[in-house]
Write an enzyme that holds these catalytic residues in place. Sequence first.
Site, PDB file in Angstrom:
ATOM      1  CG  ASP A 123      33.334  14.162  14.319  1.00  0.00           C
ATOM      2  OD1 ASP A 123      33.674  13.033  13.957  1.00  0.00           O
ATOM      3  OD2 ASP A 123      32.897  15.018  13.555  1.00  0.00           O
ATOM      4  CB  THR A 177      36.874  12.098  11.041  1.00  0.00           C
ATOM      5  OG1 THR A 177      36.379  11.884  12.353  1.00  0.00           O
ATOM      6  CG2 THR A 177      35.720  12.113  10.088  1.00  0.00           C
ATOM      7  CB  THR A 178      40.198  10.621  14.950  1.00  0.00           C
ATOM      8  OG1 THR A 178      39.047  11.351  15.328  1.00  0.00           O
ATOM      9  CG2 THR A 178      41.364  11.093  15.771  1.00  0.00           C
ATOM     10  CG  ASP A 235      30.457  10.561  13.241  1.00  0.00           C
ATOM     11  OD1 ASP A 235      30.093  11.380  12.380  1.00  0.00           O
ATOM     12  OD2 ASP A 235      31.481  10.681  13.911  1.00  0.00           O
TER      13      ASP A 235
END
Length: 527
Positions: free
Chosen positions: A61, A94-95, A387
């Site tokens: 994550d 998020t990445t 998530d």
Amino acid sequence: MAIEKIFKDDASEEKGERARMASFVGAIAITDLVKTTLGPKGMDKILQSTGRGHGVTVTNDGATILKSLHIDNPAAKVLIDISKVQDDEVGDGTTSVVVLAGELLREAEKLVAAKIHPMTIISGYRMAAECARNALLQRVVDNKENAEKFKSDLMKIARTTLSSKILSQDKEHFAQLAVDAVMRLKGSTNLEAIQIIKKPGGSLMDSFLDEGFILDKKIGLGQPKRIENAKILVANTAMDTDKVKIYGARVRVDSMSKVAEIEGAEKEKMREKVQKIIAHGINCFVNRQLIYNFPEELFADAGVLAIEHADFDGIERLALVTGGEIASTFDNPESVKIGHCKLIEEIMIGEDKLIHFSGVEMGQACTIVLRGASHHVLDEAERSLHDALCVLSQTVNDTRVLLGGGWPEMVMAKEVDELARKTPGKKSHAIEAFSRALVAIPTIIADNAGLDSADLVAQLRAAHHKEGCNAGIDVISGSVGDMAELGISESFKVKQAVLLSATEAAEMILRVDEIITCAPRQREDRM
């Protein structure tokens, strides 16, 4: 005449080229660090702390990886912040947000080297981002009228979100869990009502969703193991008598009988307190602090189930779910809100006994019990599930859905390219660079899967020149596939957040032309 330096000894400054260089290098290094975790075939990272206990976290994550890094470079910190915000705001992507911002800066670096002013690049990026957002808006699907279709959309989004995580093997099972949990929330985005309990043992497939609330405690001795139509008082109060509560207090007595009197008085005080509590007409008392043997006996005699030492999260959530409030004084029973539930019983999960509250006041509440081989697996499973839950609860509010698998990036890139051709002046270079940065995301997804990215992206671009094309990268078969048929969907809200946050972060770093590092103020010696 030379100017005397204005900064103190241990402050430093970097100007112009060097400052920009430092920003670019830092931001691109962070991007390269997390970009291998992108996509369904992304790899995990082990984060090991050198502190006490050498804690190990295994995760892919983006936000978790970046939160754990201690970084000196100011530009890298900006990227870490946007990934944190993305995690809090929509939960997933998020990445992607860090990778996109990094790619925008990588392109900007080439433009700055070609003597294009940063402000020109920024205004080009602004136009491009607006254009890309509009391109997505034209292609969104919204099924909120049709409940069946919308639920299948949610399932697809959950599967897509989980496919890049540790749960990808059992993604059907977990997608179902997540969708069921979010559907119970009836449109609120308050994930407090969904409790996740981790119990090592079993395999990930043994995880299940349970309506109601589970408290990770045992029921005390000699107390009813099962209560129907429970009235619950949730409290945070001291139930341990035999110590004087003032620290450093000393009591001097001249005989043992006086000691016995003091003890007797304390017991009486406790008995009164317990009677006050029982006078609320409850049959379950949950306390945040310890309950000693004597009050516990009194509760057992009155047929009240007393649960001690519940952790604070558990207590707050229990109060929320049963509709009660946390009380600490018991003098006026009518002002205390008491929680209700239909049944309290003891259940076994693996080796452990837990207390299960079912039929709670707040119908949305449910508990997901995760099983797995080890703590590391469970922690990562919890992050992945969290998530998925975030994305789903956001999608229930904003029901617009897009296809996934690099399709949105290609759609945006195509529109942005066309805008670049129409725009005169230097800005067009910046707009073109924006489109290249967008294409980098499908490229990285393909690279991580060990495919020939140059070939695949070229095929994708050709496919996207046909109207209404649904082509994206099918990582499993290693070719260009139809995303609508494969059921790969993403939430529009996540994509929009990625696009806008990344552009703003890149702008912010581009505006920098000087970095001033100043030393902390030295403490004067107080001698």
